[in-house]
Design a protein around this motif. Structure first.
Motif, short mmCIF file in Angstrom:
data_model
loop_
_atom_site.label_atom_id
_atom_site.label_comp_id
_atom_site.label_asym_id
_atom_site.label_seq_id
_atom_site.Cartn_x
_atom_site.Cartn_y
_atom_site.Cartn_z
N SER A 1 71.59 46.89 33.65
CA SER A 1 70.61 45.75 33.64
C SER A 1 69.42 46.20 32.58
O SER A 1 69.15 47.13 32.53
CB SER A 1 69.89 45.94 34.75
OG SER A 1 68.71 45.66 35.05
N THR A 2 69.06 45.08 31.88
CA THR A 2 68.20 45.52 30.69
C THR A 2 66.72 46.09 31.52
O THR A 2 66.06 46.70 30.77
CB THR A 2 67.96 44.39 29.99
OG1 THR A 2 67.40 43.29 30.78
CG2 THR A 2 69.21 43.83 28.99
N GLN B 1 75.10 41.74 30.90
CA GLN B 1 74.86 42.72 32.08
C GLN B 1 75.94 42.97 33.19
O GLN B 1 76.46 41.95 33.60
CB GLN B 1 73.70 42.38 32.62
CG GLN B 1 72.44 42.20 31.72
CD GLN B 1 71.08 41.83 32.76
OE1 GLN B 1 70.33 42.67 32.71
NE2 GLN B 1 71.12 40.87 33.17
N LYS C 1 70.19 41.91 37.87
CA LYS C 1 69.38 41.82 39.31
C LYS C 1 68.52 40.84 39.39
O LYS C 1 67.67 40.59 38.25
CB LYS C 1 68.94 43.31 39.73
CG LYS C 1 68.10 44.13 38.89
CD LYS C 1 67.71 45.33 39.39
CE LYS C 1 66.44 45.85 38.33
NZ LYS C 1 65.91 47.23 38.63
N ARG D 1 65.34 39.34 42.36
CA ARG D 1 64.38 40.12 43.51
C ARG D 1 65.25 40.56 44.69
O ARG D 1 66.30 40.00 45.05
CB ARG D 1 63.41 39.18 43.69
CG ARG D 1 62.39 38.91 42.60
CD ARG D 1 61.36 37.73 42.90
NE ARG D 1 62.26 36.54 43.51
CZ ARG D 1 61.71 35.53 44.31
NH1 ARG D 1 60.61 35.82 44.86
NH2 ARG D 1 62.44 34.71 44.44
N ARG E 1 68.89 41.33 44.97
CA ARG E 1 69.86 40.25 44.82
C ARG E 1 70.62 40.31 43.44
O ARG E 1 70.04 40.93 42.61
CB ARG E 1 69.20 38.65 44.73
CG ARG E 1 68.99 38.50 46.34
CD ARG E 1 68.36 37.04 46.40
NE ARG E 1 66.89 37.10 45.94
CZ ARG E 1 65.89 36.53 46.68
NH1 ARG E 1 66.02 35.83 47.89
NH2 ARG E 1 64.69 36.49 46.01
N ILE F 1 73.74 36.78 37.59
CA ILE F 1 74.91 36.56 36.96
C ILE F 1 74.70 36.59 35.58
O ILE F 1 73.74 35.71 35.12
CB ILE F 1 75.82 35.44 37.44
CG1 ILE F 1 76.21 35.77 38.77
CG2 ILE F 1 76.90 35.05 36.61
CD1 ILE F 1 76.56 34.47 39.66
N LYS G 1 68.26 25.87 38.63
CA LYS G 1 67.66 27.18 38.10
C LYS G 1 68.49 27.37 36.99
O LYS G 1 69.59 27.51 36.67
CB LYS G 1 67.89 28.40 38.94
CG LYS G 1 67.34 29.66 38.53
CD LYS G 1 66.78 30.47 39.94
CE LYS G 1 66.36 31.72 39.38
NZ LYS G 1 65.89 32.50 40.53
N ASN H 1 69.94 31.08 31.11
CA ASN H 1 71.48 30.41 31.03
C ASN H 1 71.66 29.64 29.78
O ASN H 1 71.24 28.28 29.96
CB ASN H 1 71.78 29.65 32.33
CG ASN H 1 71.58 30.64 33.55
OD1 ASN H 1 71.62 31.99 33.47
ND2 ASN H 1 71.31 30.03 34.56
#
Ligand code: BT5
Length: 324
Positions: free
Chosen positions: A92-93, A116, A120, A122, A125, A128, A186, A211
């Motif tokens: 994860s960055t 990644q 992650k 919040r 969770r 993707i 989103k 995305n």
């Protein structure tokens, strides 16, 4: 600027045209061997460079990746530019950024990944993060009190929304506290993490996931009507480098507004982009559920909610659904 980057920028300035090794050598005061070596290394990074005896070198295609040099090229900024770390794959960055921040790297340092493995969201969770998206984290050392840290999430939302509107023409909506939506789906996620003492922020890591260019089939079934990508919305791929640089520019503007004590401007931009104010909403905050009218956000980034009893409550985190 490193030698390799200087050569790259020279080739980019002359994109598509041959320049002789002699000219590069003279302009940059480098030996022909040094040039040759660096060109080989650029090719390994994905740059297509043609070399023809007597004609010299010609850049035909730039790398597809969000490489540090692509970002630094012709990019004037007061906040970024310093240290840009690019990875093909990370967990994860945000995790990498937190480790770097704890090690003392400067404000404005960027951590970027093509992919990644443990992106992650919040509350643990999952986010993707396949290749084709823009996944990165910004390290900040703001002189604000910890209670004001959510301002950073707010200004990040404004910045990324404006950047997407500028580069794609799509209409973006914001949903408190951290959602960026297009047509109700989103398209960006923001995760700010802070290290602080009682009255002082050590650092903030702002993680952004956009995305951009990947297929919808990457999303699990249950996300396909909640999430979207810019490629899906536009029907074509977006130049990630251009979009990324615009996001950084807008971020810098908004962040400097905060630093200069002009957060009101950012807040009013946020209100203009937010479609939930004035609407009836349901908020799930930890284990509590509340319903009411979303009135406004305050200068700390809290959401003002009018409960059915008439009482006005400020909420600092939670998940919102807009009631029809
Ligand atoms: C977020 O969490 O929206 C914050 C996401 C932040 C991601 C960036 S990427 C760079 C940096 N490094 C990281 O590891 N993270 C940051 P939250 O509001 O909790 O939303 C998570 C939920 O959104 C998931 O439970 C899914 O339902 C959904 N989701 C997962 N991946 C998604 C995606 N790529 N696009 C849209 N929705 C997604």
């Amino acid at each position: 600027v490193s030698t390799k980057e200087a050569i790259l920028f020279f080739l980019k300035d002359n994109f598509g045209n041959f320049i002789s090794g002699e000219e590069i050598s003279r302009s940059l005061s480098l030996s022909r061997t040094a040039i040759w070596k660096n060109i080989q290394s650029l090719k390994k990074e994905g740059y297509q460079i043609e070399a023809i005896p007597k004609l010299g070198y010609r850049l035909i295609k730039v790398s597809n990746e969000l490489l540090a040099s692509e970002i630094r090229y012709k990019f004037k900024t007061g906040l970024f530019n310093k240290e840009i770390y690019h990875f093909n794959k990370v967990s994860s960055t945000n995790n990498v950024a937190r480790a770097y921040a704890a090690d003392g790297v400067l404000e404005g340092t960027l951590i970027i990944a093509e992919e990644q493995i443990k992106g992650k969201g919040r509350l643990g969770r999952k986010w993707i993060s396949p290749s084709g998206g823009i996944w990165f984290s910004i390290i900040l050392r703001p002189e604000i009190s910890p209670i004001d840290a959510s301002k950073i999430t707010i200004l990040t939302g404004v910045a990324v929304a404006k950047a997407i509107e500028i580069e794609t023409g799509l209409k973006v909506q914001l949903k408190w506290p951290n959602d960026v939506l297009i047509d109700g789906k989103k398209v960006v996620g923001i995760l700010s993490e802070m290290s602080a003492e009682a009255d002082k922020v050590n650092f903030v890591v702002v993680g952004l996931g956009i995305n951009v260019n990947f297929d919808m089939k990457v999303f699990p079934e249950e996300l396909r009507d909640k999430a979207t990508t810019l490629k899906k919305l536009l029907g074509i791929e977006v130049d990630r480098v251009i979009l990324f640089k615009t996001v950084l520019k807008e971020f810098e503007k908004a962040y400097f507004s905060l630093k200069e004590g002009d957060f009101k401007k950012v807040l009013s931009e946020w209100r203009n982009l937010c479609e939930m104010l004035g609407k009836r909403v349901k908020i799930l905050a930890l284990d509590k559920e509340m319903e009411g009218e979303a009135l406004d956000i305050d200068e700390h980034g809290g959401l003002l909610l009018r409960l059915p009893s008439g009482e006005i409550r400020t909420v600092y985190s939670g998940d919102v659904t807009i009631k029809k």
